[in-house]
Design a protein around this motif. Structure first.
Motif, PDB file in Angstrom:
ATOM      1  N   VAL A 165       2.911   2.937   9.497  1.00 50.17           N
ATOM      2  CA  VAL A 165       3.474   1.954  10.431  1.00 50.17           C
ATOM      3  C   VAL A 165       2.462   1.605  11.514  1.00 50.17           C
ATOM      4  CG1 VAL A 165       5.212   1.647  12.245  1.00 50.17           C
ATOM      5  CG2 VAL A 165       5.883   2.512  10.001  1.00 50.17           C
ATOM      6  N   LEU A 166       1.704   2.568  11.976  1.00 50.03           N
ATOM      7  CA  LEU A 166       0.703   2.310  13.008  1.00 50.03           C
ATOM      8  C   LEU A 166      -0.348   1.306  12.545  1.00 50.03           C
ATOM      9  CD1 LEU A 166       0.054   5.928  14.373  1.00 50.03           C
ATOM     10  CD2 LEU A 166       1.288   4.069  15.524  1.00 50.03           C
ATOM     11  N   ARG A 167      -0.621   1.292  11.251  1.00 51.70           N
ATOM     12  CA  ARG A 167      -1.643   0.387  10.716  1.00 51.70           C
ATOM     13  C   ARG A 167      -1.115  -1.006  10.387  1.00 51.70           C
ATOM     14  NH1 ARG A 167      -3.140   5.416   8.218  1.00 51.70           N
ATOM     15  NH2 ARG A 167      -1.858   4.946   6.386  1.00 51.70           N
ATOM     16  N   LEU A 168       0.210  -1.135  10.263  1.00 46.79           N
ATOM     17  CA  LEU A 168       0.758  -2.425   9.841  1.00 46.79           C
ATOM     18  C   LEU A 168       0.377  -3.597  10.759  1.00 46.79           C
ATOM     19  CD1 LEU A 168       4.356  -1.598   8.526  1.00 46.79           C
ATOM     20  CD2 LEU A 168       2.393  -2.398   7.202  1.00 46.79           C
ATOM     21  N   PRO A 169       0.503  -3.455  12.091  1.00 44.98           N
ATOM     22  CA  PRO A 169       0.170  -4.615  12.946  1.00 44.98           C
ATOM     23  C   PRO A 169      -1.307  -5.008  12.897  1.00 44.98           C
ATOM     24  CG  PRO A 169       1.527  -3.018  14.128  1.00 44.98           C
ATOM     25  CD  PRO A 169       1.068  -2.349  12.871  1.00 44.98           C
ATOM     26  N   LEU A 170      -2.159  -4.126  12.389  1.00 46.17           N
ATOM     27  CA  LEU A 170      -3.589  -4.405  12.333  1.00 46.17           C
ATOM     28  C   LEU A 170      -4.002  -5.113  11.049  1.00 46.17           C
ATOM     29  CD1 LEU A 170      -4.862  -0.927  13.634  1.00 46.17           C
ATOM     30  CD2 LEU A 170      -4.353  -2.993  14.972  1.00 46.17           C
ATOM     31  N   ARG A 171      -3.087  -5.203  10.111  1.00 43.87           N
ATOM     32  CA  ARG A 171      -3.418  -5.785   8.809  1.00 43.87           C
ATOM     33  C   ARG A 171      -3.172  -7.285   8.773  1.00 43.87           C
ATOM     34  NH1 ARG A 171       0.018  -2.588   4.572  1.00 43.87           N
ATOM     35  NH2 ARG A 171      -0.606  -4.419   3.372  1.00 43.87           N
ATOM     36  N   LYS A 172      -3.984  -7.978   8.004  1.00 49.66           N
ATOM     37  CA  LYS A 172      -3.709  -9.367   7.693  1.00 49.66           C
ATOM     38  C   LYS A 172      -2.686  -9.388   6.560  1.00 49.66           C
ATOM     39  CE  LYS A 172      -8.131 -11.407   9.044  1.00 49.66           C
ATOM     40  NZ  LYS A 172      -9.310 -12.187   8.579  1.00 49.66           N
ATOM     41  N   ILE A 173      -1.603 -10.095   6.777  1.00 49.18           N
ATOM     42  CA  ILE A 173      -0.543 -10.171   5.779  1.00 49.18           C
ATOM     43  C   ILE A 173      -0.746 -11.422   4.948  1.00 49.18           C
ATOM     44  CG2 ILE A 173       1.936 -10.236   5.377  1.00 49.18           C
ATOM     45  CD1 ILE A 173       0.914  -7.608   6.576  1.00 49.18           C
ATOM     46  N   ARG A 174      -1.059 -11.250   3.709  1.00 46.91           N
ATOM     47  CA  ARG A 174      -1.350 -12.366   2.826  1.00 46.91           C
ATOM     48  C   ARG A 174      -0.188 -12.582   1.853  1.00 46.91           C
ATOM     49  NH1 ARG A 174      -6.730 -13.873   2.908  1.00 46.91           N
ATOM     50  NH2 ARG A 174      -8.107 -12.473   4.045  1.00 46.91           N
ATOM     51  N   GLY A 175       0.307 -13.803   1.820  1.00 48.67           N
ATOM     52  CA  GLY A 175       1.234 -14.188   0.779  1.00 48.67           C
ATOM     53  C   GLY A 175       0.442 -14.597  -0.451  1.00 48.67           C
ATOM     54  N   ARG A 176       1.118 -14.865  -1.519  1.00 47.34           N
ATOM     55  CA  ARG A 176       0.416 -15.329  -2.696  1.00 47.34           C
ATOM     56  C   ARG A 176      -0.193 -16.694  -2.440  1.00 47.34           C
ATOM     57  NH1 ARG A 176       4.141 -13.556  -7.910  1.00 47.34           N
ATOM     58  NH2 ARG A 176       4.107 -11.334  -7.482  1.00 47.34           N
TER      59      ARG A 176
ATOM     60  N   SER B  14      -0.788 -15.545   6.011  1.00 45.37           N
ATOM     61  CA  SER B  14       0.214 -15.726   7.067  1.00 45.37           C
ATOM     62  C   SER B  14      -0.421 -15.466   8.418  1.00 45.37           C
ATOM     63  CB  SER B  14       1.379 -14.761   6.843  1.00 45.37           C
ATOM     64  OG  SER B  14       2.240 -14.800   7.948  1.00 45.37           O
ATOM     65  N   ARG B  15      -0.083 -16.317   9.384  1.00 48.08           N
ATOM     66  CA  ARG B  15      -0.539 -16.101  10.761  1.00 48.08           C
ATOM     67  C   ARG B  15       0.674 -15.760  11.619  1.00 48.08           C
ATOM     68  NH1 ARG B  15      -3.403 -20.426   8.785  1.00 48.08           N
ATOM     69  NH2 ARG B  15      -5.668 -20.258   8.926  1.00 48.08           N
TER      70      ARG B  15
ATOM     71  N   ARG C 208       6.619 -11.126   8.541  1.00 43.83           N
ATOM     72  CA  ARG C 208       5.350 -11.738   8.955  1.00 43.83           C
ATOM     73  C   ARG C 208       5.051 -13.026   8.169  1.00 43.83           C
ATOM     74  NH1 ARG C 208       1.062  -8.904  11.102  1.00 43.83           N
ATOM     75  NH2 ARG C 208      -0.033 -10.873  10.710  1.00 43.83           N
ATOM     76  N   LEU C 209       5.546 -13.124   6.968  1.00 47.10           N
ATOM     77  CA  LEU C 209       5.351 -14.335   6.178  1.00 47.10           C
ATOM     78  C   LEU C 209       6.316 -15.449   6.568  1.00 47.10           C
ATOM     79  CD1 LEU C 209       4.750 -12.819   2.625  1.00 47.10           C
ATOM     80  CD2 LEU C 209       3.079 -14.018   4.043  1.00 47.10           C
ATOM     81  N   GLY C 210       7.189 -15.165   7.532  1.00 46.44           N
ATOM     82  CA  GLY C 210       8.123 -16.182   7.989  1.00 46.44           C
ATOM     83  C   GLY C 210       9.378 -16.290   7.153  1.00 46.44           C
ATOM     84  N   LEU C 211       9.609 -15.328   6.285  1.00 47.07           N
ATOM     85  CA  LEU C 211      10.831 -15.325   5.492  1.00 47.07           C
ATOM     86  C   LEU C 211      12.016 -14.894   6.364  1.00 47.07           C
ATOM     87  CD1 LEU C 211       9.338 -13.662   2.297  1.00 47.07           C
ATOM     88  CD2 LEU C 211       9.979 -16.057   2.552  1.00 47.07           C
ATOM     89  N   LYS C 212      13.191 -15.356   6.017  1.00 50.80           N
ATOM     90  CA  LYS C 212      14.383 -15.042   6.802  1.00 50.80           C
ATOM     91  C   LYS C 212      14.939 -13.692   6.391  1.00 50.80           C
ATOM     92  CE  LYS C 212      18.843 -16.889   8.321  1.00 50.80           C
ATOM     93  NZ  LYS C 212      19.798 -18.026   8.247  1.00 50.80           N
TER      94      LYS C 212
ATOM     95  N   GLN D  24       0.789  -1.227   0.000  1.00 46.18           N
ATOM     96  CA  GLN D  24       0.000   0.000   0.000  1.00 46.18           C
ATOM     97  C   GLN D  24       0.823   1.279   0.000  1.00 46.18           C
ATOM     98  OE1 GLN D  24      -2.849  -0.148   3.225  1.00 46.18           O
ATOM     99  NE2 GLN D  24      -3.702  -2.111   2.546  1.00 46.18           N
ATOM    100  N   MET D  25       1.936   1.303   0.724  1.00 48.61           N
ATOM    101  CA  MET D  25       2.693   2.555   0.854  1.00 48.61           C
ATOM    102  C   MET D  25       3.537   2.815  -0.387  1.00 48.61           C
ATOM    103  SD  MET D  25       3.659   2.948   4.899  1.00 48.61           S
ATOM    104  CE  MET D  25       3.762   1.267   5.516  1.00 48.61           C
ATOM    105  N   LYS D  26       3.623   4.064  -0.794  1.00 50.56           N
ATOM    106  CA  LYS D  26       4.263   4.436  -2.058  1.00 50.56           C
ATOM    107  C   LYS D  26       5.617   5.119  -1.872  1.00 50.56           C
ATOM    108  CE  LYS D  26       0.485   3.009  -3.982  1.00 50.56           C
ATOM    109  NZ  LYS D  26       0.442   1.650  -4.543  1.00 50.56           N
ATOM    110  N   GLY D  27       5.807   5.827  -0.751  1.00 50.40           N
ATOM    111  CA  GLY D  27       7.054   6.543  -0.520  1.00 50.40           C
ATOM    112  C   GLY D  27       8.042   5.681   0.252  1.00 50.40           C
TER     113      GLY D  27
END
Length: 245
Positions: free
Chosen positions: A228-239, A243-244, A194-198, A178-181
């Motif tokens: 940044v304040l909104r990031l922890p509230l979002r569901k992070i979806r991989g393709r 991700s939980r 959050r997706l568990g990547l190293k 979502q963020m552009k800058g």
């Protein structure tokens, strides 16, 4: 392994040709993709002239107008995935990031099996040259703020010198970014984590640009702060997956 360096540009005529020379001189055989947002100073023209010398390693995407740092990198990531690159690097054109460190980021990714490697200004103290104290403090405490809000264990969350593996870019849902800058840099690292990547960090020395003008603005900073304040509230979806925590 095929490696691609992506450099977004806007009015970088003073830096673009020396940067091309430097990246092409590295022993690691890095290809280079310039993404120019309609620079009125002739940056794209300079790249076209250099492409005649190295058509199989130097590429360019031209866009109309300033569309944002994040959208430039997303366009570059998709371009790289379509063409089979194994590792993709982000860096600035102004030599604040030392091109020699591309080889160190790549070596760390391969040796440690990292999906994302951050060229970090703060993982070993503070390694910034020629910044005024006000800007240094803003950058340092911005990274502390990101760690506090997101709990992400990355010392330099706002860094723009990053190596991504193909696996990482294939797992991250690029359409959901979502963020552009400069907040884009934080969002990408947070999503990978959050997706568990190293995610790893390599200490670099960041040197303030020698030529041209900084692209930082209050609007860019504000987007990152509130995003940044909104990031922890979002569901992070991989393709094709969710991700939980």
């Amino acid at each position: 392994m095929r490696k691609l360096v992506i450099i977004p540009t806007y009015n970088e005529i003073a830096n673009i040709s020396p940067m091309i020379d430097k990246v092409m001189s590295l022993s690691g055989a890095f290809d280079l993709l310039i993404i120019d947002d309609g620079s009125p100073d002739g940056t794209a023209d300079a790249v076209r002239r250099r492409q005649a010398e190295m058509p199989e390693r130097l590429f360019m995407i031209e866009r109309r107008g300033k569309l944002g740092l994040g959208t430039a990198y997303l366009a570059g990531f998709r371009w790289a995935l379509e063409r089979g690159y194994d590792y993709v690097f982000e860096m600035d054109c102004d030599f604040s990031h030392n091109p020699d460190d591309l080889e160190r980021l790549y070596a760390s990714a391969v040796k440690n099996g990292s999906d994302v490697v951050v060229g970090s200004r703060y993982v070993c103290g503070v390694n910034v040259v020629n910044w005024p104290m006000s800007r240094l403090l803003m950058s340092y405490f911005a990274s502390m703020y990101v760690r506090l809000v997101t709990r992400m264990p990355v010392r330099d969350a706002t860094a723009g010198f990053v190596c991504y593996s193909r696996r990482a870019l294939e797992r991250i849902d690029l359409d959901a970014v979502q963020m552009k800058g400069y907040g884009f840099q934080i969002e990408m690292k947070y999503t990978a984590w959050r997706l568990g990547l190293k995610v790893g960090e390599v200490s670099i020395v960041f040197t303030e640009r020698r030529e041209g003008a900084s692209k930082m603005s209050g609007g860019i900073f504000g987007e990152a702060f509130f995003g940044v304040l909104r990031l922890p509230l979002r569901k992070i979806r991989g393709r094709n997956e969710v991700s939980r925590k």
